[in-house]
Each structure stands twice: as structure tokens, then as C-alpha cells.
Design an enzyme around this catalytic site. Sequence first.
Site, mmCIF file in Angstrom:
data_model
loop_
_atom_site.group_PDB
_atom_site.id
_atom_site.type_symbol
_atom_site.label_atom_id
_atom_site.label_comp_id
_atom_site.label_asym_id
_atom_site.label_seq_id
_atom_site.Cartn_x
_atom_site.Cartn_y
_atom_site.Cartn_z
ATOM 1 C CG HIS A 18 -1.928 1.171 1.291
ATOM 2 N ND1 HIS A 18 -3.100 1.173 0.776
ATOM 3 C CD2 HIS A 18 -1.492 2.434 1.914
ATOM 4 C CE1 HIS A 18 -3.531 2.250 1.064
ATOM 5 N NE2 HIS A 18 -2.650 3.136 1.771
ATOM 6 C CD GLU A 19 1.547 3.581 3.715
ATOM 7 O OE1 GLU A 19 1.888 4.690 3.156
ATOM 8 O OE2 GLU A 19 0.340 3.504 4.341
ATOM 9 C CG HIS A 22 0.348 6.041 -0.885
ATOM 10 N ND1 HIS A 22 -0.676 6.901 -1.545
ATOM 11 C CD2 HIS A 22 -0.176 5.588 0.311
ATOM 12 C CE1 HIS A 22 -1.755 6.315 -1.004
ATOM 13 N NE2 HIS A 22 -1.408 5.782 0.271
#
Length: 418
Positions: A18-19, A22
Site C-alpha cells: 500500500h505505502e 504511494h
Amino acid sequence: MNTFLAVIIIFGALVFIHEWGHLIFAKRAGILCREFAIGFGPKIFSFTRNETVYTIRLLPLGGFVRMAGEDPETVQIKPGYEIGLIFNGENRVQKLIINNKSNHPDCKIIQIEKIDLEHDLTVSGYVDEDEFVTYEIDDKAVYVYDQIATQIAPYDRQFASKSVGKRALAIVAGPMMNFVLAVFAFMAYAMLAGMPVDEPQVGGLTDDGPALAAGLEEGDEIVAIDGQTFDSWEEMTMYIMDRPHEEMTVEYERDGETSTVDLTADAREGPEDEEEGVIGVYAPTEHSITGSILFGFTQTYETTVLIFEALGMLITGQFSLDALAGPVGIYNYTGEVVAMGVLILLQWAGILSVNLGIINMLPLPALDGGRLMFIGLEAVRGKPIDPQKEGMVHFLGFALLMLLMIAVTWNDINKFFL
């Protein structure tokens, strides 16, 4: 694999991917990413690479990517301050020493009159009482405070300087990577376990089921049950499920020969506390790379639909908050899944990844969906929302989410331990 290790691996993978979404899209947009963190709280481990500090923190409850411009700088350099300057080979300021200047005897001391670390990248002031100078600052210069070096963030490297589209992509990339991970988890399951084939055939047998006791074997084609033929596995199982404790005559084909056996279906508890008939057979499966890829996408889609349906039922009151599971509940369920084997664990990881992606896309403050909502409002208004007001909304949203997390965790403790 024990439960604790499984939880660490699964949640670590979910948060990391997820990160990482980003981080990659923020860097592609030219945003300076100061930190990539797994967990919250005190640092356990860290290293720096390509302008970013990678950290593992104590509390494994999530993660974050700290992008330049999202938070105020921790050090403010104001007129009247005395700082030290260290230059590079092009006579541009490479380091600004904020305090403990005695530890840098080679720095040039300047009393600040004006400094711009975002646009002009210059520093002006007095090096002697009457010598006024102006120096250019390198766009990758660092300021050093308490012996900790932090790279400056010119405005063109800050989150707010990028277009609405680039900022939205950097935000949405996190949840989208969770959907990508889910696709791969379901694909891996299909490649290892095989994909269910919707045909009336014995794919496998349980050790203590009526089918094994009656002499059925893996690969047998079910021709008919009680004289009724079936076109699919689903039709056959629905017929059996409607007949718990009933005797049935099963006609099957093996090696070109047709035979019949009589057996009585066992009973198990169904989803509405009603008994269902079972005879102890598994669906047939096949192994195919193309099919596994398709299975990964279809399972991710079907899981997404189910989660949205559950959210809708929660909103309309058909589900109570007691149905929600927090960290304790997920830990407990993961322990049950671990006992079922690696294949079921892969499916569980895919479901959790889809869930994380959907939850983060909800238009709630402090979540990615909430940040996207503010970017959308900016696109409609033609100007950004006041950063202080947006920050306050996200702070309050985060506080409410933490309260909800505490409530759900307490409910988990009462459910599983009290």
C-alpha cells in the site's frame, strides 16, 4: 507457521504494498518523500536511500509516506538567527548548520536577514558586522539540527505544487496496489490448488465421508443421482444439500464403465442454522496459467462486491457494529486460517488486501478517500482548501477512527476472551 508470524507477514505485506504504491507514484511526480514507514511510534530500524528514510516502527498498525509540504517543517529559520553555512564545489550552500555550530569548525557563520528555502533558494545576511552577502542554496541542500540532517524541500518538490491529477494518482496508488496484491494472492492460490471446474465430477474425497465409504474415487463422473442428471457441480451439490440424512442412489462412470452405489448424506449446519446434506467430495480442479490469471481477477472482483454489500448492510442497520472485527478479531481469525493451511491463508490474504483497499478509499477524513475528496473539491473550486482547515478535519477524523478502533478492539476482547 504460527499465528503471530503469519499476522506479521500478511500485515507487513499489505501495508508495504500500500505505502509502496504511494511512494512510487509520488516520486514519479517529483515529490520529495521524506520517510517511508511501516508501523507507528518509535523507530526500531531505519536506513536512508535516494532522499528517503525507510523505517520500521514499533506499533504494527499501519504505515505512512511522509511527503514534503504535507506537514510544516520542524525547524523554522527566522531573521536574526545565526547559522553556519557549508558550501559545495560550485560555491552554493550545501549545508545549513542550525545549532551546535562548534561541531562544524569549517562552516561560515552568517546572521540571517532573509532566507528562502522554497522559491528563490537564497540566504542573505551579515558575515561580519558590516559585510552583507547573498548566497545561492543548492536545491538538494540539507539543514542540520541536533546533528540530524534534513533535506530542504523547494516548492517544486512539495506535494501541493503538483497538478490535481498527479496528486490524486499518488493518493489512489496505495489502495490500488492492494487490489493488485489481491489479484496475485488469488492467482497464487489457483496455481497451487487448481481452479474449481463446474462439472459433476469427484475431484477429491474426505477421509470419513459417505462417498469414500461407498467406494467412489477421485475422477469419477457423476452420471445421475436418483435418476436426475446434472450439467454442473453447482447443480449437483444443491441437490445433495437439500437432502441431509437421506439415502441416494448415485450413478457414476469410471474408465468407461457405469456403476451405481447407494449412500446416505451426512448433515452439517448451514448458514441459517439449517442442516445441509454432504457426501464428502470436493469439486474437480484444473491447473492453467491463463485460467489462474483470470481466477485472480474474478475473485478480486467478487470479493470487492461482497465487501461493498456488507458495508451497505452495515449502513442500513442489517449488520451491527458487533459484526466488525478489529486487530484482535483479525488476529484470532488468522489463527483459525493458519490451521487450515497455506492455501487458505493465501485466500485470506487476498480478502484482507481487498478490504484494506476499499476501506482506505472511503471518503472519510484521515483516509486516502478523504484526501481524494479534498483534491476533488479543489478541482471543482479551482483553488485548494485552506491547509489548516483540511489538516484539522483530517486530525478530527483520525481521532474518531482511533475511537472506533478502540471500541471494536474492546468488542473483540469481549467476544473472544471474556
